[in-house]
Design an enzyme around this catalytic site. Structure first.
Site, PDB file in Angstrom:
ATOM      1  N   HIS A 187       0.817  -1.270   0.082  1.00  0.00           N
ATOM      2  CA  HIS A 187      -0.034   0.154  -0.035  1.00  0.00           C
ATOM      3  C   HIS A 187       0.860   1.104  -0.027  1.00  0.00           C
ATOM      4  O   HIS A 187       0.539   2.322  -0.661  1.00  0.00           O
ATOM      5  CB  HIS A 187      -1.005  -0.189   1.177  1.00  0.00           C
ATOM      6  CG  HIS A 187      -2.035  -0.868   0.986  1.00  0.00           C
ATOM      7  ND1 HIS A 187      -2.870  -1.506   2.100  1.00  0.00           N
ATOM      8  CD2 HIS A 187      -2.855  -1.488  -0.099  1.00  0.00           C
ATOM      9  CE1 HIS A 187      -3.906  -2.238   1.676  1.00  0.00           C
ATOM     10  NE2 HIS A 187      -3.752  -2.016   0.223  1.00  0.00           N
ATOM     11  N   CYS A 486       1.582 -12.648 -15.888  1.00  0.00           N
ATOM     12  CA  CYS A 486       0.715 -12.096 -14.739  1.00  0.00           C
ATOM     13  C   CYS A 486       1.512 -11.783 -13.557  1.00  0.00           C
ATOM     14  O   CYS A 486       1.221 -11.501 -12.415  1.00  0.00           O
ATOM     15  CB  CYS A 486      -0.622 -12.682 -14.414  1.00  0.00           C
ATOM     16  SG  CYS A 486      -0.629 -14.286 -14.207  1.00  0.00           S
TER      17      CYS A 486
END
Length: 561
Positions: A187, A486
């Site tokens: 984050h 990915c």
């Protein structure tokens, strides 16, 4: 006088800056003198009140935070009152631990579970520790840890920076962020990029290397840190910043090489909130929706209705853009309380991913039913793939299951050398494959992803890993099947050129990395990408592979790294 010193970490938010170092106030830690718990009910209530207060404080911050930060703060607030965490704390209290020790130990147990999950969930350990430190401070009657009041524009230094702190930073006052912990998808990294603050994480030894007020410079693109920079250093950083802005100018639209070879640029997501945030970026969909987050920390599996709601929200967020969904990747080192297959000697080689789904068909069937319902409700561009496929029999089994529910595009993850080497055969029974470079590196190099000391073996620049990717792409070419990536490798602008040169036709990454990858592709034609890939794969070591790629690539690429 401090000696000029250069350190390196992982650049997670591009840009350059310099200024005096300002240290984040550390957490108070466990109260060594606290009494043992003799009344679980009373002490448990005290802890709940502290956690509720932490949650309310985070929600209050979310109210005043920018829209891009609000969801992260709200998610952290929810984690503060997580039932699994509270049950863990009660368990520690019953053992006789004092309140702050119980919080510490329960959080550590929970954190270890998240670390084993890897990726996004491992990055949430920072959020969990933030909750621990805030709750501990409240239980001890002390101020919560955090960013100090800044008297001048500064570079923040911390072991790690919690999202609650990052989300409310003032870019005018905070010139940069350097942490010793964290990761590229944490984050802290996401919020720093959104705020436009240069940031470097995993800068080992930074706290011991300088004192508050000393000058420090950083390049959040390449992860370089200079303690006591010279005038020449700061001038070079300013020039790098100018060149990067120039390189990124006009980076928009579909991904493609200079000669028009299309490469879809997609986002990795884990929740419906992630989908809504990623959909706001200029990208072409999602190349990896990690559905396991719906299943974690529950006493029972999510119902068809719960899953359908989430999948529908994700598909609607992206509209007509592609969404690639990975079915449940759990088991072994990602345990589910309602699907416990027992302990295993080596969980990394155990019954995880599709192997668990083959033993608990009910879990997969419920998930496929929900995906089919979401597809019917949205008519979206939905692709569904299975994790941890190793054999053609496994691919056939999953393909038949998915087709029976009417799902339009069925594929597999290539995470094992077995699937890579036999890609031609495995791809003959499915529509596409997506390479998970994180696990493929782990299994190719026999190096545990969670073992920090083996990080040098886990880079996708390892020629052996590149050989596995090439084998997969050759299988895709022979069968006419789409090959995507990915794993974290897709978000590296230089590695993206190598992957495209090897035959990859879509790259999925953290949304904030799309612009740089798109810009890198647009200054190289496909033949140059193929040449870069050839030099990299023929190198003897990972470092040599990266250097070889840099030598062939356009010099402007250095401004994007």
């Amino acid at each position: 006088m401090t000696t000029r010193t250069v350190l390196h970490g992982i650049g997670v938010s591009a840009g350059t800056s310099f200024g005096p170092a300002a240290f984040v106030t550390p957490a108070a830690g466990v109260d060594a003198s606290e009494p043992a718990c003799t009344d679980v009910e009373t002490d448990g209530q005290r802890v709940r009140e502290a956690l509720n207060a932490v949650a309310e404080g985070l929600k209050a911050r979310a109210e005043g935070a920018p829209e891009t930060s609000k969801a992260i703060l709200e998610a952290t607030a929810t984690l503060a009152t997580d039932r699994g965490l509270i049950k863990g704390i009660d368990k520690e209290l019953k053992k006789g631990s004092g309140v702050t020790q119980a919080v510490h130990d329960a959080v550590e147990t929970y954190a270890n579970k998240l670390r084993k999950l890897g990726g996004y969930m491992a990055e949430r350990v920072t959020d969990l520790y933030d909750i621990r430190d805030r709750a501990t401070a409240r239980l001890r009657g002390l101020p919560e840890p955090g960013v100090p009041t800044l008297s001048e524009p500064s570079v923040l230094i911390a072991h790690d920076l919690a999202p609650a702190e990052t989300a409310t930073l003032d870019p005018e006052q905070v010139r940069g962020i350097i942490t010793e912990a964290g990761g590229p998808t944490s984050h802290t990294a996401i919020l720093a990029a959104q705020l436009g603050i240069p940031a470097v994480v995993k800068a080992t030894g930074i706290s011991a290397a300088l004192a508050a007020g000393e000058q420090v410079a950083l390049d959040g693109g390449v992860g370089e840190i200079i303690i006591a920079p010279t005038e020449a250093d700061t001038a070079e950083l300013a020039e790098r910043s100018r060149r990067r802005a120039s390189a990124l100018a006009g980076s928009s639209g579909e991904g493609s090489t200079r000669d028009g070879h299309k490469v879809k640029l997609l986002a990795n997501i884990g929740t419906a909130d992630d989908a809504r945030k990623a959909a706001a970026f200029d990208l072409e969909g999602s190349g990896l929706f990690r559905t396991e987050f719906l299943f974690l920390d529950r006493d029972s599996a999510p119902t068809v209705e719960e899953q359908t709601k989430t999948y529908t929200e994700v598909l609607e967020a992206f509209g007509g853009r592609r969404v690639v969904v990975r079915t449940l990747d759990a088991g072994a080192d990602k345990p589910l309380s309602f699907a416990d297959l027992g302990e295993e000697e080596n969980p990394a080689l155990g019954r995880r991913g599709l192997r668990l789904s083959m033993m608990r068909e009910d879990l997969l069937e419920t998930q496929l039913e929900a995906l089919a319902a979401a597809y019917k409700a949205t008519n979206a561009d939905l692709w569904v793939m299975a994790p941890m496929v190793a054999t053609i029999d496994e691919a056939k089994w999953f393909e038949a299951k998915a087709r029976s529910y009417g799902l339009p595009k069925v594929g597999i993850m290539v995470e094992t050398p077995a699937a890579a080497i036999r890609a031609k055969q495995v791809l003959s029974v499915v529509d596409f494959a997506s390479i998970g470079t994180n696990d493929l590196s782990q299994y190719t190099m026999a190096a545990d992803r969670m073992q920090g000391e083996l990080a040098n073996l886990l880079t996708p620049w390892q020629p052996a890993v590149l050989s596995m990717i090439r084998a997969t792409c050759e299988g895709g070419s022979a069968t006419g099947k789409h090959i995507g990536v990915c794993g974290e490798a897709g978000g590296d602008p230089l590695m993206a050129l190598v992957l495209v040169g090897l035959g990859v036709s879509s790259l999925s990454m953290a949304p904030s990395k799309v612009n740089a990858v798109r810009a890198a592709l647009r200054v190289h034609d496909l033949s140059t990408c193929q040449q870069i890939a050839a030099y990299a794969i023929d190198s003897w070591t990972a470092d040599e592979a990266r250097e070889a790629a840099l030598r062939v690539a356009d010099p402007m690429l250095r401004d994007l790294l």
